[in-house]
Design a protein around this motif. Structure first.
Motif, PDB file in Angstrom:
ATOM      1  N   ALA A 256       4.993 -11.625  -6.401  1.00 16.97           N
ATOM      2  CA  ALA A 256       6.046 -10.951  -6.606  1.00 16.97           C
ATOM      3  C   ALA A 256       6.912 -11.666  -7.525  1.00 16.97           C
ATOM      4  O   ALA A 256       6.518 -12.638  -7.941  1.00 16.97           O
ATOM      5  CB  ALA A 256       6.817 -10.317  -5.421  1.00 16.97           C
TER       6      ALA A 256
ATOM      7  N   SER B 117       4.588  -5.394  -6.228  1.00 16.85           N
ATOM      8  CA  SER B 117       3.963  -4.657  -5.134  1.00 16.85           C
ATOM      9  C   SER B 117       2.673  -5.590  -4.693  1.00 16.85           C
ATOM     10  O   SER B 117       2.557  -6.641  -5.287  1.00 16.85           O
ATOM     11  CB  SER B 117       3.593  -3.300  -5.248  1.00 16.85           C
TER      12      SER B 117
ATOM     13  N   ASN C 167       1.018  -7.878  -1.347  1.00 13.11           N
ATOM     14  CA  ASN C 167       1.523  -9.074  -0.733  1.00 13.11           C
ATOM     15  C   ASN C 167       0.938 -10.444  -1.131  1.00 13.11           C
ATOM     16  O   ASN C 167       0.700 -11.561  -0.544  1.00 13.11           O
ATOM     17  CB  ASN C 167       0.777  -9.070   0.588  1.00 13.11           C
TER      18      ASN C 167
ATOM     19  N   TRP D 284      -3.330  -5.676  -0.875  1.00 11.60           N
ATOM     20  CA  TRP D 284      -2.472  -4.724  -2.059  1.00 11.60           C
ATOM     21  C   TRP D 284      -1.990  -3.229  -1.206  1.00 11.60           C
ATOM     22  O   TRP D 284      -1.046  -2.779  -1.460  1.00 11.60           O
ATOM     23  CB  TRP D 284      -3.106  -4.342  -3.288  1.00 11.60           C
ATOM     24  N   ARG D 285      -3.220  -2.719  -0.466  1.00 13.20           N
ATOM     25  CA  ARG D 285      -2.774  -1.361   0.168  1.00 13.20           C
ATOM     26  C   ARG D 285      -2.166  -1.664   1.588  1.00 13.20           C
ATOM     27  O   ARG D 285      -1.565  -0.862   2.127  1.00 13.20           O
ATOM     28  CB  ARG D 285      -3.902  -0.586   0.212  1.00 13.20           C
TER      29      ARG D 285
END
Lengths: 660, 459
Positions: free
Chosen positions: A391, A386, A388, B408-409
């Motif tokens: 991955a 998960s 950005n 991340w969020r």
């Protein structure tokens, strides 16, 4: 008068000569042309297990060798022959696809699916007959030409960051293949119309009449292909010219109202359909230029067995009813891979005319269920992780019912191996760490060197070339699941490199999973008549079994697109703050020093003579002596002024010189 | 009394050193290094451990380590540290060996800082003695700047994070410190070696050649030479032995010779290790070229990544030149003003580089903060020190939070993180400017003490 008449005579002579030449040429074409320039139109219909219908249109034009009749063509599209001549294409395939081929229910181990299941968007590969260093230029020109021909953005494939040259894991072609895909290309009628223009009858007559746009694009899967094979310029003796295959594969949902009316109680019954119900049109005779013009109905390998059809009763079958009588019926030759055989019903369109249009319908009487023959391993691909920042891509292979059969067939020798080739291209902004490649067999991590027999990697260069990974896996036959995982960092692009809808994400093209030990082919009995049909002869060729995985959508982090000016100004302010304040601190004098300097300045007129004397003192190695006779102030100011002017002029000259 | 104090000081010094080493070892044993190795603050494209591993993998599979845009470090580092990315001891964390190497590098750096600091302190005391200022400035109150600097370096969270986060910056820092140590203790080959290696690893330490030349030419930091002359003019006896030595070219030429020798050696080694691949030109293109053209725009604690992600393509080259010239522009004024204090000059250069470099990491900040410890006595009157301290703490707490929100969020955007980077850049600017001004004021104070005038108010 004579002088005046002469040009007329000359013109006449030249005219008749040319006419004769043309006529002779035309005659010669007529002699051989029947053999050489051919066009065929065929349609294959195949019911699919999940209540859908596959329609496969196959148009083939073959052009004569370019040397035999110059650049004149009767049936063959001129644009294509010019393309082939200009860029010296040996082989080329262009496909526009919408939707995803469902390998699980539509099968993957027959010639139809292995050559017509394509990745979404545009896929283009080509083999050029040019020296290695010209390939890039040819490719660039080809993409631009095709993009003009087909109204598509194929020209985005021109940049080196989008195409790659697979070495050995791209089965449809060998040699110097150049391969590129545009997974996000939207396919619509604007791509279909130019494609239809290449047909001699367009969509005005013959089978192409069925290509009704609304019903085509309502389908689940739509793939329109153009395959070119040319042996035109080869040095070998065989010279078959150019063969252009245009195929259109659609998977449609037949309107099942009819079935519901008839068998409301039976939910599992296959929907009944007819050409007019699925395409809304009927075939009113063949295209007069097409030599074979036929429609086939293919009942898949699993279907006749499930249906209770045997080789005795397929003329009068109990489970379904055909609205037209087939002209011929072919039965597949028994193959090693499967027990049951496919049946092919053939209908010739030649017999039908405007007053009596051709329409074929299939009405199921009893519910049937069967399975299509699947690829040895079912491949799927997904993203892990998960956020950005980074991955991982995972390619998972699952055994299908086919593998079980294969395994039992090969169980005599205990150690059998299944060879799987994986070809994966990733765009440069997906920064793959190849050292993080992991292999799992039956959910157990295995050493990479045990499973991977051969690996070829070309890492991606930023904005230059995509990352390419070609892997040969040797899996044990009893494998249930196998998985490959590889980690990557998500790149950060410049503001102008993002697509218009940046938050949608970026597509990673499909991986190609191929099984080089297996070949799909369908050989039908009664070969003599089949040779005439290009579609069926294509089925007889051994085509490699391969499957495309899903396209992955990778969300990338975006910068704030509205901020460039703010960022530039704020950053520059901070830098100016740094520069200014540091310089200020360095040259600042506190009160005491200032007074001292002022006193000094009062005593001495300038700093330059002082500097000069200091320099000379340094050079002579003596201590600095105070200046005895300061130079007159006026001359000094003059010299300073002159110096400044010279400096500015020099700068200007230098600037001018540098930029001219 | 002083002896006792020194004893206590040294005793607690070794305690602190052991404690910091043990703390590092504990952190190393945490699973996955607490994910520190993937933090943008720790691993830039130049110092990332994963990229090193990728480069090593490519090299092992007979490809050029620079084949993709992954590895941008030195080929020597690849040969030395590469094997550690794969070798592992059974039942131990994966990268234990590599972490141990970084811990050792940190400890060695700290010891070198300590030795250099002691050297500097002695030189300072000697110069005060020769200026007869020992009584006016309470020398007994002087702190052991070497010990303090070493402890700052070892216990700085930035250093610990860079060390545990498997970045290559402990080794780059060690090369810089080696260079300064060699120059201070006049071990010319060692200084040349440190300088060549540091330049080879990260390009920016190249400008340290100026302080090194000053160090070798006139010895370690001392008050301006003018003060000595004034002092002796007052006394009207010119005692040459008490004057600091004049600039001598001998050691400098010696240094140049050794630097040339070492760089040829390093280039030959690189050439050998890259012989079957692209050769040296490819190495320069993907190490120095990569640093100078800011190709990778992944976020870090600097400001250039966002700037070059947003700036228009047309202006890119212009701004690349502007930002790099900004470093070069300040070299000369600083060198003129601080030429009598070469070590301090080196500190300022290192700080400026770590602020303006293309891919800064906390490892670079750790280095200059450690070096700052050398000058605790001189910079005692520095302004804004509490503000700076709070700023550093605040930024290092906020920056990960903003990064998390953005990456991340997905609830924050890039500007949040960029804002912390901006604040961090401003803090470093304030540190450099205030540090330089405090040092210049310190020299003024000494001069006023000599001339006997009342101390001017600091402007």
């Amino acid at each position: 008068m004579v002088l005046l008449q002469r040009p007329h005579i000359l013109l006449l002579l030249i005219g008749t000569h040319q006419f004769l030449q043309c006529w002779i040429a035309f005659g010669s074409v007529n002699e051989e042309g029947q053999k050489q320039e051919e066009f065929s139109e065929e349609l294959l219909l195949k019911p699919l297990p999940d209540h859908k219908l596959l329609a496969h249109f196959h148009f083939q034009s073959s052009g004569p060798p370019s040397t035999s009749n110059g650049c004149h063509h009767h049936l063959f599209p001129k644009a294509i022959s010019q393309l082939v001549q200009k860029f010296r294409i040996k082989e080329m395939e262009l496909s526009f696809t919408k939707g995803r081929w469902n390998y699980e229910s539509w099968g993957g181990f027959d010639p139809l699916s292995s050559s017509n299941a394509k990745p979404p968007g545009v896929e283009l590969w080509a083999v050029f007959d040019v020296p290695q260093h010209h390939i890039d230029a040819s490719w660039k020109n080809l993409t631009h030409t095709l993009s003009g021909l087909f109204c598509a953005s194929i020209n985005f494939l021109e940049s080196t960051a989008t195409y790659s040259t697979p070495e050995w894991s791209f089965p449809p072609a060998s040699g110097n293949v150049t391969y590129g895909t545009l997974p996000c290309e939207a396919v619509c009628t604007e791509n279909l119309t130019p494609w239809l223009k290449l047909l001699p009858c367009r969509d005005k007559a013959g089978i192409a009449l069925l290509l009704d746009r609304p019903s085509l694009y309502r389908g689940f899967y739509h793939s329109q292909q153009l395959h070119l094979t040319s042996t035109g310029s080869s040095s070998e003796g065989i010279d078959s010219g150019i063969i252009l295959e245009q195929t259109l594969t659609v998977v449609l949902q037949p309107n099942s109202e009819m079935a519901i009316e008839v068998h409301a109680s039976e939910k599992h019954i296959q929907p009944s359909w007819s050409l007019s119900s699925i395409f809304g049109k009927q075939v009113s005779g063949r295209c007069v230029l097409a030599k074979p013009s036929s429609v086939y109905l293919l009942l898949d390998r699993g279907l006749p067995a499930a249906n209770g059809l045997t080789s005795e009763n397929f003329w009068s079958n109990p489970s379904f009813e055909l609205s037209a009588n087939p002209d011929r019926i072919f039965l597949e030759e028994s193959s090693s891979h499967s027990k049951s055989l496919s049946i092919l019903y053939m209908f010739q369109v030649e017999k039908y005319c405007e007053s009596e249009p051709f329409d074929i319908g299939l009405m199921w009487k009893v519910p049937v269920a069967w399975l299509c023959q699947q690829t040895p391993l079912h491949a799927s691909r997904f993203l892990m992780g998960s956020g950005n920042e980074r991955a991982a891509i995972a390619i998972s292979l699952k055994s299908t019912q086919f593998t079980e059969g294969f395994m039992s067939a090969n169980s005599k020798d205990g150690s059998c191996e299944l060879r799987v080739d994986v070809f994966q291209v990733v765009p440069w902004y997906v920064k793959v760490y190849f050292h993080s490649l992991r292999v799992f067999v039956d959910q157990q991590p295995r050493a990479v060197s045990d499973i991977i027999e051969k690996i070829h990697v070309s890492p991606s260069k930023d904005k230059m070339s995509p990352g390419v990974m070609e892997v040969v896996l040797k899996l044990p036959c009893r494998v249930n699941t196998a998985a490959l995982t590889i980690e990557f960092d998500k790149g950060f692009l410049r503001i102008d490199e993002y697509l218009p809808d940046a938050n949608q994400g970026f597509d990673i093209p499909s991986a190609i999973i191929s099984f080089p030990n297996f070949h799909a082919s369908m050989v039908f009995l009664e070969d003599d008549s089949l040779n005439k049909s290009p579609l069926l002869s294509k089925f007889q060729e051994k085509c490699p079994v391969m499957s495309y995985t899903e396209v992955l959508l990778v969300p990338l982090t975006t910068p704030d697109f509205s901020m460039p000016y703010n960022v530039i100004t704020i950053t520059c302010t901070v830098f100016a703050l740094y520069f200014g304040s540091l310089l200020n601190v360095l040259q600042r004098r506190v009160a005491e020093e200032e007074r001292f300097l002022k006193a000094k300045a009062a005593k001495k007129t300038g700093r330059l003579p002082l500097l000069l004397s200091k320099l000379s003192a340094k050079l002579r190695g003596r201590r600095l002596e105070p200046l005895h006779s300061p130079p007159s102030s006026s001359s000094f100011i003059n010299s300073k002024l002159v110096l400044k002017v010279i400096l500015v002029a020099g700068l200007a000259v230098g600037w001018q010189y540098f930029f001219s | 009394m002083e002896k006792v104090k020194k004893k206590i000081g040294s005793f607690s010094f070794w305690n602190w050193v052991t404690a910091s080493i043990i703390f590092r070892l504990i952190l190393i044993y945490f699973p996955k290094n607490l994910n520190l190795s993937s933090r943008p603050e720790v691993s830039t494209p130049l110092t990332s451990f994963r990229r090193l591993a990728e480069g090593y993998w490519l090299k092992q599979s007979f490809m050029s380590p620079y084949a993709g845009s992954m590895y941008h470090g030195s080929p020597l580092l690849l040969s030395l540290l590469g094997p550690l990315t794969i070798n592992r001891i059974e039942g131990q964390p994966n990268h234990l060996l590599y972490s141990l190497v970084s811990v050792i590098a940190d400890v060695v750096s700290a010891m070198l800082i300590r030795a250099t600091g002691q050297n500097l302190r002695l030189a300072y005391l000697r110069s005060l003695e020769s200026l007869d200022l020992v009584k006016q400035i309470e020398v007994s109150e002087f702190l052991f700047s070497g010990d303090i600097a070493a402890l700052i370096y070892l216990c700085n969270p930035f250093t610990i994070v860079a060390c545990v986060g498997l970045s290559t910056s402990p080794i780059e820092n060690m090369a810089v410190i080696l260079c300064l140590y060699g120059a201070c203790s006049r071990l010319i080959p060692l200084a040349a070696f440190g300088w060549v290696i540091a330049t080879h690893l990260s390009l920016y330490p190249a400008i340290l050649i100026i302080p090194v030349i000053f160090l070798l030419g006139c010895g370690p930091d001392s008050p301006p030479r003018k003060l000595f002359l004034q002092r002796h003019q007052q006394k009207e006896v010119l005692n040459q032995s008490k004057l600091p030595p004049r600039f001598s070219w001998g050691p400098v030429i010696h240094f140049a010779f050794w630097a040339f020798l070492w760089s040829v050696y390093v280039l030959v080694l690189c050439g050998i290790s890259l012989k079957q691949f692209g050769g040296l030109w490819e190495m320069f293109k993907s190490t120095y070229g990569f640093i100078l053209t800011v190709e990778d725009l992944s976020p870090n604690i600097g400001v250039l990544w966002y700037f070059f992600a947003e700036v228009f393509e047309f202006f890119r080259n212009f701004f690349l030149i502007v930002f790099h010239v900004n470093i070069l522009f300040m070299i000369l004024p600083l060198a003129i003003r601080l030429r009598h204090r070469p070590c301090y000059l080196a500190f300022v250069y290192v700080a400026i580089c770590s602020m303006l470099k293309s891919y800064p990491s906390v490892g670079d900040s750790a280095l200059y903060l450690g070096l700052l410890g050398w000058f605790v006595n001189e910079l005692a009157d520095m302004q804004f020190s509490l503000f700076l301290f709070c700023g550093y703490v605040g930024v290092s707490l906020l920056s990960p939070v903003m990064h998390n929100l953005w990456i991340w969020r997905g609830t924050g955007n890039a500007n949040f993180y960029f804002a912390t980077a901006m604040v961090y850049a401003c803090l470093q600017i304030v540190l450099v400017v205030e540090g330089v001004s405090a040092m210049l004021n310190h020299d003024r104070k000494l001069r006023n003490l000599i001339t006997g005038k009342p101390q001017d108010a600091k402007s």
